[in-house]
Design an enzyme around this catalytic site. Structure first.
Site, PDB file in Angstrom:
ATOM      1  N   SER A 203     118.103  91.125  -6.004  1.00 40.76           N
ATOM      2  CA  SER A 203     116.753  91.562  -6.027  1.00 40.76           C
ATOM      3  C   SER A 203     115.888  90.664  -5.285  1.00 40.76           C
ATOM      4  O   SER A 203     115.888  90.359  -3.957  1.00 40.76           O
ATOM      5  CB  SER A 203     116.117  91.521  -7.506  1.00 40.76           C
ATOM      6  OG  SER A 203     114.808  92.430  -7.231  1.00 40.76           O
ATOM      7  N   ASP A 350     109.744  94.670  -2.621  1.00 40.98           N
ATOM      8  CA  ASP A 350     110.664  93.301  -2.279  1.00 40.98           C
ATOM      9  C   ASP A 350     112.120  93.606  -1.666  1.00 40.98           C
ATOM     10  O   ASP A 350     112.094  94.810  -1.192  1.00 40.98           O
ATOM     11  CB  ASP A 350     110.885  92.988  -4.087  1.00 40.98           C
ATOM     12  CG  ASP A 350     111.809  93.828  -4.679  1.00 40.98           C
ATOM     13  OD1 ASP A 350     111.900  95.082  -4.390  1.00 40.98           O
ATOM     14  OD2 ASP A 350     112.457  93.517  -5.608  1.00 40.98           O
ATOM     15  N   ASP A 352     115.204  94.416  -2.313  1.00 38.50           N
ATOM     16  CA  ASP A 352     116.004  95.797  -2.353  1.00 38.50           C
ATOM     17  C   ASP A 352     115.229  96.907  -2.925  1.00 38.50           C
ATOM     18  O   ASP A 352     115.801  97.882  -3.291  1.00 38.50           O
ATOM     19  CB  ASP A 352     117.067  95.468  -3.814  1.00 38.50           C
ATOM     20  CG  ASP A 352     116.296  95.201  -5.099  1.00 38.50           C
ATOM     21  OD1 ASP A 352     115.110  94.679  -4.979  1.00 38.50           O
ATOM     22  OD2 ASP A 352     116.902  95.561  -6.113  1.00 38.50           O
ATOM     23  N   ASP A 354     113.226  98.026  -4.957  1.00 41.58           N
ATOM     24  CA  ASP A 354     112.822  98.492  -6.171  1.00 41.58           C
ATOM     25  C   ASP A 354     111.625  98.261  -6.937  1.00 41.58           C
ATOM     26  O   ASP A 354     111.049  98.924  -7.703  1.00 41.58           O
ATOM     27  CB  ASP A 354     114.132  98.430  -7.293  1.00 41.58           C
ATOM     28  CG  ASP A 354     114.149  97.012  -7.631  1.00 41.58           C
ATOM     29  OD1 ASP A 354     113.513  96.193  -7.068  1.00 41.58           O
ATOM     30  OD2 ASP A 354     114.941  96.557  -8.449  1.00 41.58           O
TER      31      ASP A 354
END
Length: 606
Positions: A203, A350, A352, A354
């Site tokens: 992440s 961010d 990734d 999500d």
């Protein structure tokens, strides 16, 4: 996707299977010194001979040439002695202080060799344990597992190894075609009818980290006791060499999956919504740019103007010190571009994708909205939709206990149910009848029927729709925040973090607060102290303390589940007597919040 050789020397970014490793010796964020014993135990008092024996045994079982060489270099340095040998011994002891712990967040830690780092040996064991769990607990000899990966170092390598382990164990592995956002993987699980999903990502962690997030067939992240059950199957893997690995056989998915996700994400935008809006977007060197662009196009919005220096995936995140939109400076490049081109809104994801952040022009200065502000704005949009659709099956709003209480007040005023959950979308997404859920750390779920997790792409679309509607009315997001404050009171929130270099300091700090809690904070009496570790009828037990003050303020202290820090969440509420009283109410809440923050900083100082 190319078949994974058991070990090669080609750079993984170019598509082969050998990892790039990190020599970082500090404890990995999200890891634990209290994990299961590896071929070593504790770092203190561990005999050098036993440590070296454990390191050699792990090295000999490691399928990767890069991490084997990394251990070889440390072993040689320890054997040579001297100052370098002592430093290498401490590094080696830390790597063998226990296994990288598998929890509800899966695995997350620094890349490198050894059982307490993210590497191919650890991932292969995890993949074998997960498959064994699905076979034993799910009753499926051939579980279907869909696997996604981001653009971090070795993410593609770990995805291949997972596919190879699943296939060899009799399962069916489906791998996303290239680095894609985490929400695409979460969507794919239910879309493809898989029994589980794996997303290789850390992440918004620093570049030296990677991680391994696990979902079950309902599309949600794992919760206890499933994490412990999977961990037990991982611990039962005797060696990496004992894990069969297929050379081929998995299904590399095509763009049809991404098309299906984009189609569904774009559907969150109402057909009658205005489309005239200008947006600056940054992906923070992550994998969100392509998917966001496609989703904007499918929804009928103009293409966002990308921050070119951060548009393409780069695992080193060269323009930011920490690739998290919440961190100071992370979206400075986007704000600078906004000051130049004057868009209606700035949207940031961010790495990734999500999570979603938004920034607005606040009287001539661009600023990022707090996660709670954006959570309330999206909640406002969802409440309007639900009010227009009284027959909607999903009518529950949810937020985490550390998020603002404003969403709950809004729900009550609209006659809707609101639920509080523990921190994390593994809990929020499981709320029955969920229509919308959020947490203050920039996580928003606006279409739980599609993605039962936070989704920074669909959230971005809903933000942009709201901005476009308001623009057509000559209003802004700040105007809506003013309206909400007048209607429900000012809900001012802030947070502070106590970072630690030694993970043992986190439980010590929590126990100190439990044993000697404050009687008052910022001059306001502590009316109630809830030890969240005890659990309740509404919440499972979790390590945390909640202080309720006489003036209505609230403080929650909890250790982070993914980073080496204790987090303190603050909220002050001030009632508002009409629009003319709003400036005073905000100033009063701000002053009270600053005083609480100062006192809590002193109370949590190490």
């Amino acid at each position: 996707m190319p078949n994974p050789p058991r070990s090669t020397s080609t750079d993984p970014v170019d598509g082969a299977a050998t990892s790039r490793s990190s020599t970082a010796g500090s404890p990995a964020p999200g890891s634990s010194t209290a994990g299961s014993p590896a071929p070593g135990s504790s770092t203190a008092g561990f005999p050098t001979g036993e440590l070296l024996a454990a390191a050699r045994a792990w090295r000999d079982d490691d399928p990767d040439t890069a991490t084997r060489a990394e251990l070889d270099a440390l072993i040689t340095a320890v054997e040579a002695g001297g100052d370098r040998g002592e430093a290498s011994r401490a590094d080696l002891a830390d790597r063998f202080a226990g296994m990288l712990e598998f929890g509800t967040a899966g695995l997350r830690g620094a890349l490198g060799a050894g059982p307490r780092r993210m590497n191919r040996a650890v991932v292969i064991r995890a993949a074998a344990g997960l498959t064994a769990y699905l076979q034993a607990e799910g009753g499926r000899p051939d579980p279907a597992v869909v696997i996604g990966f981001d653009a971090r170092h070795n993410s593609d390598v770990f995805a291949r190894d997972t596919a190879a382990a699943v296939e060899a164990a009799g399962g069916s592995a489906m791998v996303l075609p290239r680095p894609l956002p985490t929400p695409v993987l979460a969507f794919a699980i239910r879309h493809l009818g898989a029994d589980a999903g794996v997303m290789v990502t850390a992440s918004h962690n620093p570049p030296q980290d990677n991680g391994y997030k696990v979902y079950l067939g309902d599309g949600s992240q794992i919760v206890p006791p499933v994490d412990a059950q999977i961990a037990a199957h991982i611990a039962a893997v005797p060696s990496v060499a004992s894990v069969p690995m297929a050379d081929d056989g998995w299904d590399t998915l095509g763009d049809e999956l991404l098309d299906a996700y984009v189609e569904r994400a774009a559907a969150v935008v109402a057909p009658d919504a205005p489309r005239e809006v200008s947006v600056v977007h940054t992906a923070l060197h992550g994998v969100g740019s392509e998917t966001v662009r496609l989703a904007f196009e499918r929804a009928g919005f103009p293409a966002p103007q990308a921050v070119s220096s951060q548009e393409q995936p780069d695992p080193d995140f060269p323009t930011v010190s920490f690739p998290n939109p919440e961190e100071p400076g992370a979206i400075d490049a986007a704000l600078a571009l906004a000051a130049e081109v004057r868009p209606d809104v700035v949207v940031a994801n961010d790495p990734d994708a999500d999570r979603c952040a938004a920034a607005v022009d606040d009287h001539g200065t661009w600023r990022m909205l707090r996660g709670d502000e954006l959570g309330a704005l999206l909640g406002h949009a969802m409440i309007e939709r639900l009010s227009a659709r009284p027959d909607a099956e999903r009518r529950v709003l949810a937020s985490s206990i550390v998020s603002s209480r404003l969403l709950g007040a809004m729900a009550r005023a609209a006659g809707l149910e609101h639920r509080e959950t523990l921190t994390g979308f593994k809990w929020i997404a499981r709320v029955p009848g969920l229509a919308y859920g959020y947490e203050e750390a920039l996580g928003y779920c606006v279409d739980p029927d599609s993605v039962q997790d936070k989704d920074g792409v669909s959230a971005a679309l809903l933000v942009v729709e709201l901005v476009a509607r308001l623009r057509a009315q000559g209003r802004t997001l700040l105007d809506v925040l003013d309206d909400l404050a007048v209607a429900h009171g000012v809900h001012a929130t802030d947070a502070l973090s106590v970072r630690v270099s030694d993970l043992a300091l986190m439980p010590a700090l929590m126990e100190r607060l439990r044993g000697n809690p404050p009687q008052a904070v910022a001059g306001s009496r502590v009316d109630r102290l809830d030890d969240l570790a005890a659990g309740s009828a509404d919440l499972p037990p979790t390590d945390g303390l909640r202080f309720s003050l006489a003036d209505g303020s609230r403080i929650i202290v909890r250790p982070s589940g993914t980073e080496p820090k204790v987090k303190v969440y603050l909220e002050a509420i001030e009632s508002v007597d009409g629009a003319g009283d709003l400036a005073r109410a905000r100033a009063t809440a701000s002053e009270r919040l600053a005083a609480i923050k100062a006192d809590m900083a002193a109370l949590t100082a190490l």
